[in-house]
Each structure stands twice: as structure tokens, then as C-alpha cells.
Design a protein around this motif. Structure first.
Motif, PDB file in Angstrom:
ATOM      1  N   GLN A  73       0.832  -1.200   0.000  1.00  0.00           N
ATOM      2  CA  GLN A  73       0.000   0.000   0.000  1.00  0.00           C
ATOM      3  C   GLN A  73       0.871   1.257   0.000  1.00  0.00           C
TER       4      GLN A  73
ATOM      5  N   THR B 289      -6.847   0.161  -1.644  1.00  0.00           N
ATOM      6  CA  THR B 289      -7.971  -0.098  -0.752  1.00  0.00           C
ATOM      7  C   THR B 289      -9.280   0.077  -1.531  1.00  0.00           C
TER       8      THR B 289
ATOM      9  N   TYR C  58     -10.391   1.498   7.940  1.00  0.00           N
ATOM     10  CA  TYR C  58      -9.353   1.891   8.899  1.00  0.00           C
ATOM     11  C   TYR C  58      -9.905   2.870   9.930  1.00  0.00           C
TER      12      TYR C  58
ATOM     13  N   ASP D  60      -3.877   4.963   7.389  1.00  0.00           N
ATOM     14  CA  ASP D  60      -4.885   5.656   6.593  1.00  0.00           C
ATOM     15  C   ASP D  60      -4.323   6.918   5.940  1.00  0.00           C
TER      16      ASP D  60
ATOM     17  N   PRO E 186     -14.241  -3.358   1.247  1.00  0.00           N
ATOM     18  CA  PRO E 186     -12.808  -3.376   1.567  1.00  0.00           C
ATOM     19  C   PRO E 186     -12.086  -4.415   0.706  1.00  0.00           C
TER      20      PRO E 186
ATOM     21  N   GLU F  54      -6.525  -4.273   2.238  1.00  0.00           N
ATOM     22  CA  GLU F  54      -7.028  -3.469   3.356  1.00  0.00           C
ATOM     23  C   GLU F  54      -7.311  -4.353   4.574  1.00  0.00           C
TER      24      GLU F  54
END
Lengths: 383, 255
Positions: free
Chosen positions: A33, A41, A52, A106, A350, A354
Motif C-alpha cells: 500500500q 484499498t 481503517y 490511513d 474493503p 485493506e
């Protein structure tokens, strides 16, 4: 005190290695990520906060709920909570670290988080949320360390710790109030813009937190010689019962103002959650499961016959925890963002990345809490 | 009363007195209007002049997006946009009456950042990466300070902000060299062409619209009572997006 973390039997180590492997998987997913961006995500330009931030919201509640054992023990001298006060504080430490990690993953530019402290915007609830969470973490680390060291050495804790403990009580309330302020001050989001958001958050926290503590006490009975005693568990159950009832009451009030006023931009979010909106009904099964679990849990907690039966109470505690998690950790944040300000109903699911990152953070919290509980049980020779 | 108690009481009273004034000011504050000093930049968009002229509308969008290195990303999920056409029922969803004229219903409307006088995005931004410029009211962005928390996007009632969910650079068709590109993980939006304003130029979209219609988009200073924008607003009734939220949006629409 932390030296005791590294002693333990095969089962303990197996559990810790299991958690570490999940943390490892989460870390790998996070590196992906970090490399690609938050596009991996399920979030997008409309659902900008999702799994998150929902977990942050839920676990701030778990952290704040430590006050439900600290307050009766220190303010009302309820001696039967003596054994679990430290468990509540350790739970808070683990939960706050989870919250901070959820915020961190996040962020679009995580390395710039320091900008928040170099150039703080004092009107931003997010700045105050991080300040209050960090303060709460420090308070709980200091308190648990000092009190446990005193217990280990067989002496009374130093006098100066009392005011620190008293400070932690309103501080616990503040962390979840400020978390509610993240949402309830936004004119752009009618679903969140409710003055009872903070009381609702506190009610959910004081139900889900004690429920989790009950579950933890039952688990500790199985895996160790630690037994908190029937009375303490019953007291926790009563606290959870009142808080769960308050939570359902507050939710009913939200329904009333939305549906009695009939204001479409208030009701449409409830429609999204409970009946689906414009073909989008992905949250509907979750919300009804949450509703059924809430009803079951209330029955188990309020009826003395079921509450006093510890086997049934265990199910009740799990029902409380899951019901609130679905409401707060799944529905609340996403429903506030859908429909978007232009009236479009968008979907959110999601992604595996994620969920893997989130599982890693759950495992991190469990690892920290397990290690801390291990140390306290070793010191008390109750392993 | 002992002397010590008296001094304590006096100090407390003084503290309350000092705190009282700011508290009173907050309680008594009216709808936030931009300061009367300095400029108050605003825009008027005349919907009639855009009717049936989707070419002009597209030219306005293209002028902005190409000048500002806005990436061209397919799909609504990760789209980045500073100015774009939106149907009336979405741009003005609270004012979508049942039997509105067909020309209003069928012609899309250009929307962008409203550069509100009371911008909710500014107050929530934890590192002050977005702020309202004091001298002219433009809501600015610092793409090097933004931490990518997206709180501003939750706070904006107009959906005017975009986030870079991935590296935008491969998606920029022709990079304009004298304007920065953004990195992944930051929020961006229209800045009323602040880089052009400082040179005394009008925003790119306004210039593009003037190739077709002289007054389809009018940009100016609302604090200047002799400005063309003030004249237009006092002669025509205008509407704004979600004025009931007290954000005081500075983009006005003539219908």
C-alpha cells in the motif's frame, strides 16, 4: 516488569508466533500500500474514510472503557475490581496503539504526520484527537507500571500516582468525546452531525469494553490460574447492560429525529444502512445482524437468570461486542459518506490488502495485550 | 475573608473576565462574511450562456486540467477533477424542484471549489495545509505539507476535493512545465488559478469561456463596488450551492 514477557510455556509462544505471523502479513500488505498508494484499498473519492477509520473509532471506545474498572476501584473503592483494574489499563494501552496504527495506515503521506505537530491547526479535532490519545497512552503506561511495580515489591504505590489516576478518568471520557467531534461538527455530513454523537460513542464504548473484559476474564480462566471472581464479572455485566441499553436508547433517538422531521438528507443514511438505497444494500445484512445481536445481548444481560449463568453470559458478552462492532466499526463511518454531497450513492467494499493490513493491526493489539497480561500474571504467580 | 482568599477570588474573577470576552464573541458571532478589507474574489457563472454549448464547457475544463497537470484517470473511484460538469439535480440537489424547465434539467453545470468565506475544509486540516488567503480570500493548498488524512474531503459539502489514490504523473497527458505535478497521497482542488491571479490574469476557465461568450463566466472582487461582478450580481438574482450551511460559497450561478 517487561522482563516477564519472555518467559512462558509452549502454548504462550505458539500464540505469540501466530500473532507475529499475522503482523508480518499485515506489514507486507502495508508495504504494498505504501508503494502503490491508498488506491489499493476499496476507498475512493466519495468513500474517503472507511474500514481503517472505522476501526480507529471503535477501538478508541475500547481504550476509553478502561475507565469502567478504574473509576469504581479508585473513586468508589470497589475492592473486587482490584485484580482487573490493571487488565483494563493494559487493554487500553493495546487499544490506543491499535488506534494510532490505524490512523497511520490511513494517511496518504504517512512520513509527513510530523507536520501535524510542527504546524498544528488548533481548530482541527484530528489534532486534538492525536493529542488526547497520546496523553491517554502515557497516562496508562505510567499508572500501570507504577502500580504493578509496587505490587511486585509488596509496597504501597507512591502517593503522587493518585492524582495521575484521577486525571486518567476524565481523560478517558475526553478521548472518545474528541473522536466524536471528528464527525459531529461537519455540516457537510448530516448523518454524523448529531449532538448525541459523543454520548452515543461513550455508551457503545462502555458496553463493548466491559464485554470484551468479561470475554478476556473467561479466556484467562481457561489458560491460566487467574480468576477475577464471580462478583467482578457480574459487576462488569451490569455495567455493560446499562451502557448497552443507553446505546440502543440513543440510537432510537437518532431514528426519531430523522424520521419524525422527515428530512430526506437525514433519513437516507438510515435507509442505506437498514433497507438499502438505490440498489446499494451491502451494509443491510450487517446492520440487521447487529440489531438481532443487540436484542439477544440485552435479554441475556438484563434477565438475572441468564446474566448469572456464566456460560450464557459469555455469549451475551460476545453478542454485545459484535453488535457494537458492526454498528460502529462497519456502518457508522461509511453511511455518513454515502450518499455523497452531490447525492450519488456509491458502494464500498474493503479489499484483501485493506483487510490484511487491518488483521495485522488487530494482531499487533492482541500481541501487546497478551504480552502485558503475561507479565502481570507471572508477577502474581498465576500462570 | 482572609487576605489570601481575597486575592484568590480576585484572580479568579479576573481570569473569568478575560475568558468572558472571547467566549461572548464566539456566542455572538453572526454568519461569517469575508472581511471587508482586501479583495474578496468570486465568480459568476451564467447558466443560460452555457446552454447547448457543451464545447465551451469542455474547453473550460480542459483549459484548467491541462494547465494544472490534473491527471486523466478513468472511473469515478479514483478520479481527480478541479472543475467539471454536473447535472442540475446533483449540483443543486436541494433545489431540484419537480417541474423545472427542460433547459435547466438537461444542461450540465460547471462546478468547482467554492472558495467559501467560511471554509469547513480549512478549520479541520491538522497541519494547516489548506488555508484561506487573507488578501483575496482564495482557499489555498500546500501539496508539500498535506499529510493525506482526507479530513478536508469529509468536511467539504460540495465534493470539490480530490485525492491522489496513486501516483498521478503517469496519467498526465502533456505535463505543463511551469506548474507543479502532485505526488500520490495528497489532496488537490481548484485554487482559482492563484498562480495567474498574482500576475493579474484571470482564471484559465474564465479565459477559455471568453473565446465563446464574453460574460458566461465573470471573475472579480466583491469588495470593489465598481466591479463588473458586483454590477451583475445586483442586476440578476443568483443562486449558490448549499447556502444554508453558512459556508458562504463565492461561486454564484445565474439561472
Amino acid at each position: 516488569m517487561l522482563d516477564k514477557i519472555f518467559t512462558g510455556g509452549k502454548k504462550y509462544w505458539a500464540w505469540m508466533i501466530f500473532l507475529s505471523s499475522i503482523i508480518g502479513a499485515g506489514t507486507l500488505a502495508y508495504l504494498h500500500q505504501y508503494e502503490v498508494g491508498l488506491g489499493v484499498t476499496g476507498m475512493g473519492r466519495d468513500v474517503t474514510w472507511a474500514f481503517y477509520i472505522s476501526q480507529l473509532t471503535f477501538f478508541v471506545g475500547v481504550a476509553a472503557s478502561a475507565v469502567m474498572v478504574v473509576l469504581p476501584y479508585y473513586l468508589h473503592d470497589y475492592k473486587k475490581f482490584g485484580k482487573i483494574t490493571i487488565l483494563g489499563e493494559f487493554l487500553a494501552i493495546g487499544a490506543v496503539i491499535m488506534c494510532m496504527t490505524f490512523v497511520f495506515v490511513d494517511m496518504g503521506q504517512p512520513l509527513r504526520v510530523v507536520n501535524m505537530f510542527l504546524h498544528p491547526q488548533l481548530t482541527s479535532p484530528m489534532f486534538w484527537d492525536s493529542v488526547s490519545l497520546m496523553g491517554y497512552l502515557v497516562l496508562n503506561i505510567v499508572i500501570s507500571r507504577v502500580v504493578l511495580n509496587a505490587e511486585r515489591n509488596g509496597v504501597k504505590p507512591p502517593k503522587w500516582i493518585k492524582p495521575v489516576i484521577y486525571t486518567s478518568i476524565p481523560w478517558a471520557v475526553s478521548i472518545h468525546t474528541v473522536t466524536a467531534f471528528l464527525y459531529c461538527g461537519l455540516a457537510a455530513r448530516p448523518f454524523w452531525m448529531s449532538a448525541i454523537m459523543a454520548p452515543r460513542f461513550l455508551a457503545t464504548a462502555f458496553a463493548a469494553g466491559p464485554a470484551l473484559l468479561i470475554i478476556i476474564c473467561f479466556v484467562l480462566r481457561k489458560v491460566s490460574k487467574f480468576d477475577v471472581g464471580k462478583d467482578a464479572i457480574q459487576k462488569l455485566a451490569v455495567i455493560a447492560a446499562y451502557a448497552m441499553f443507553a446505546n440502543i436508547f440513543f440510537l432510537a433517538l437518532e431514528f426519531f429525529t430523522a424520521y419524525y422531521s422527515g428530512m430526506h438528507h437525514h433519513t437516507q443514511h438510515f435507509q442505506l444502512l437498514y433497507v438499502g438505497l438505490e440498489g446499494n444494500s451491502s451494509l443491510v445484512p450487517w446492520m440487521w445482524t447487529s440489531t438481532v445481536l443487540a436484542a439477544i445481548s440485552l435479554y441475556i444481560l438484563i434477565n438475572p437468570n441468564t446474566r448469572k449463568n456464566e456460560k450464557i453470559l459469555g455469549f451475551g458478552a460476545i453478542a454485545v461486542f459484535l453488535s457494537i462492532w458492526m454498528d460502529k466499526g462497519m456502518g457508522l463511518i461509511i453511511a455518513g459518506l454515502v450518499p455523497n454531497p452531490l447525492g450519488y450513492v456509491v458502494d464500498y467494499t474493503p479489499t484483501l490488502i485493506e483487510l490484511t493490513i487491518s488483521a495485522g493491526i488487530f494482531a499487533l493489539g492482541a500481541l501487546i495485550i497478551s504480552a502485558l497480561y503475561k507479565s502481570v500474571l507471572t508477577i502474581r504467580r498465576q500462570v | 475573608m482572609k487576605r489570601r482568599d481575597f486575592i484568590t477570588a480576585t484572580a479568579l474573577a479576573a481570569a473569568f473576565g478575560l475568558a468572558g470576552k472571547p467566549v461572548y464573541n464566539v456566542l455572538a458571532s453572526k454568519d461569517a462574511l469575508a472581511s471587508k478589507t482586501g479583495k474578496r474574489l468570486a465568480m459568476v457563472i451564467d447558466l443560460k450562456k452555457f446552454e447547448g454549448n457543451s464545447e465551451m464547457m469542455n474547453k473550460c475544463v480542459d483549459a484548467c486540467h491541462s494547465m494544472h497537470n490534473v491527471p486523466d484517470i478513468e472511473g469515478a473511484k479514483e478520479e481527480v477533477k478541479w472543475i467539471w460538469p454536473e447535472p442540475f439535480e446533483h449540483a443543486f440537489l436541494e433545489q431540484n424542484n419537480q417541474f423545472i424547465p427542460e433547459n435547466i434539467q438537461n444542461n450540465p453545470i460547471l462546478i468547482m471549489c467554492n472558495h467559501c468565506d467560511n471554509p469547513p475544509c480549512v478549520g479541520v486540516c491538522p497541519p494547516k495545509a489548506t488555508w484561506k488567503r487573507a488578501e483575496d480570500g482564495v482557499v489555498m493548498m500546500d501539496w508539500h505539507r498535506c499529510i493525506g488524512c482526507r479530513y478536508c474531503m469529509a468536511a467539504c459539502p460540495y465534493g470539490s476535493r480530490s485525492f491522489n489514490w496513486r501516483d498521478p504523473r503517469p496519467k498526465i497527458k502533456n505535463i505543463t512545465a511551469n506548474f507543479p505535478t502532485r505526488s500520490k497521497g495528497v489532496v488537490e482542488k481548484c485554487t482559482f488559478c492563484d498562480e495567474r491571479i498574482v500576475k493579474g490574469l484571470e482564471p484559465a476557465c474564465v479565459v477559455a469561456s471568453k473565446m465563446y461568450e464574453p460574460e458566461a463566466m465573470v471573475f472579480g472582487d466583491l469588495n470593489d463596488d465598481k466591479s463588473n461582478i458586483r454590477k451583475i450580481l445586483s442586476e440578476n438574482y443568483s443562486i449558490r450551492r448549499k447556502p444554508e450551511l453558512s459556508t458562504q460559497p463565492e461561486v454564484y450561478y445565474l439561472i
